[in-house]
Design a protein around this motif. Structure first.
Motif: not given
Ligand SMILES: Cc1ncc(CN)c(N)n1
Length: 231
Positions: A6-14, A176-189
């Motif tokens: 989702k982050l990558r999709q939102e940043a696509d124009p950039i 690895t960044f992507m996997a760690k971001i996903d793991a954090c997002a699962e726990q995040a509000g």
């Protein structure tokens, strides 16, 4: 969809604007003005030094040794490996790498490093990762794209730069960044995820701005004799 996607999709124009940037296009075409290469290396040397300090701040957010080891390895990568693409630019520009070190940060490089520092001092591990990720991610995509489109041989002036960033190692770091971001997002509000998206987009914008800074040799509006402002 994974949160990192989702982050990558939102940043696509950039990201697309980065691929079309004249500096980035010039790397593929083997044709970047010498002063732009010099300004880039002067600024990027300081940017990457600060990036290592921010990795240190990121370590202070880790709760596992696995995450600590990742950041420790990334510091080694910046210090020992990312000198190679800098050397490529210096060789093409006909200057010594040693002569380009210790420059004051230009406004965009200052803004970008302070943005990442702020996220890593005041934010969670997820916010820190989201602010740092566009650094390897945009370069991995630039490298991969130029490698497949240009397919440079060793005679190409930027063969080393393109091979370095189009290499699987930078791809693995990004994944690895992507996997760690996903793991954090699962726990995040929801609020934390909004901040992660905001940090990711701001850093992506500043990646684009960094290329412009180098291409246009951006400086502070008033030139001073003293280099005391180098931090
Ligand atoms: C500004 C910037 N962004 C990313 C990279 C690749 N690590 C870099 N060297 N410099």
């Amino acid at each position: 969809m994974r949160f990192s996607e989702k982050l990558r999709q939102e940043a696509d124009p950039i990201f697309n604007a980065i691929f079309e940037h004249p500096f980035v296009k010039g790397i593929g075409e083997g044709n970047v003005p010498k002063q732009a290469l010099i300004h880039y290396v002067m600024q990027d040397y300081e940017y990457l030094t600060t990036f290592c300090r921010i990795y240190g701040l990121a370590v202070s957010k880790c709760t596992t040794r696995e995450d600590m080891t990742f950041f420790q390895e990334q510091i080694g990568f910046v210090l020992n490996e990312e000198i190679h693409p800098h050397n490529n630019f210096c060789e093409v520009a006909g200057v010594r790498y040693e002569d380009l070190q210790k420059a004051p940060l230009a406004p965009t490089a200052h803004h970008y490093t302070r943005h990442m520092m702020e996220a890593s001092i005041n934010g969670s591990l997820g916010e820190t990762l989201a602010a740092l990720a566009p650094c390897p991610w945009t370069y991995w995509e630039i490298g991969r794209k130029l490698k497949s489109e240009v397919n440079p041989d060793k005679q190409h002036p930027f063969y080393d730069w393109i091979s370095f960033y189009g290499n699987d190692e930078v791809g693995t770091i990004t994944e690895t960044f992507m996997a760690k971001i996903d793991a954090c997002a699962e726990q995040a509000g929801e609020r934390e995820k909004e901040l992660m998206l905001s940090h990711f987009l701001k850093s992506s914008q500043l990646e684009h701005q960094f290329w412009t800074m180098a291409y246009e040799q951006e400086e502070w509006p008033v030139r001073l004799q003293s280099s005391i402002s180098s931090l």
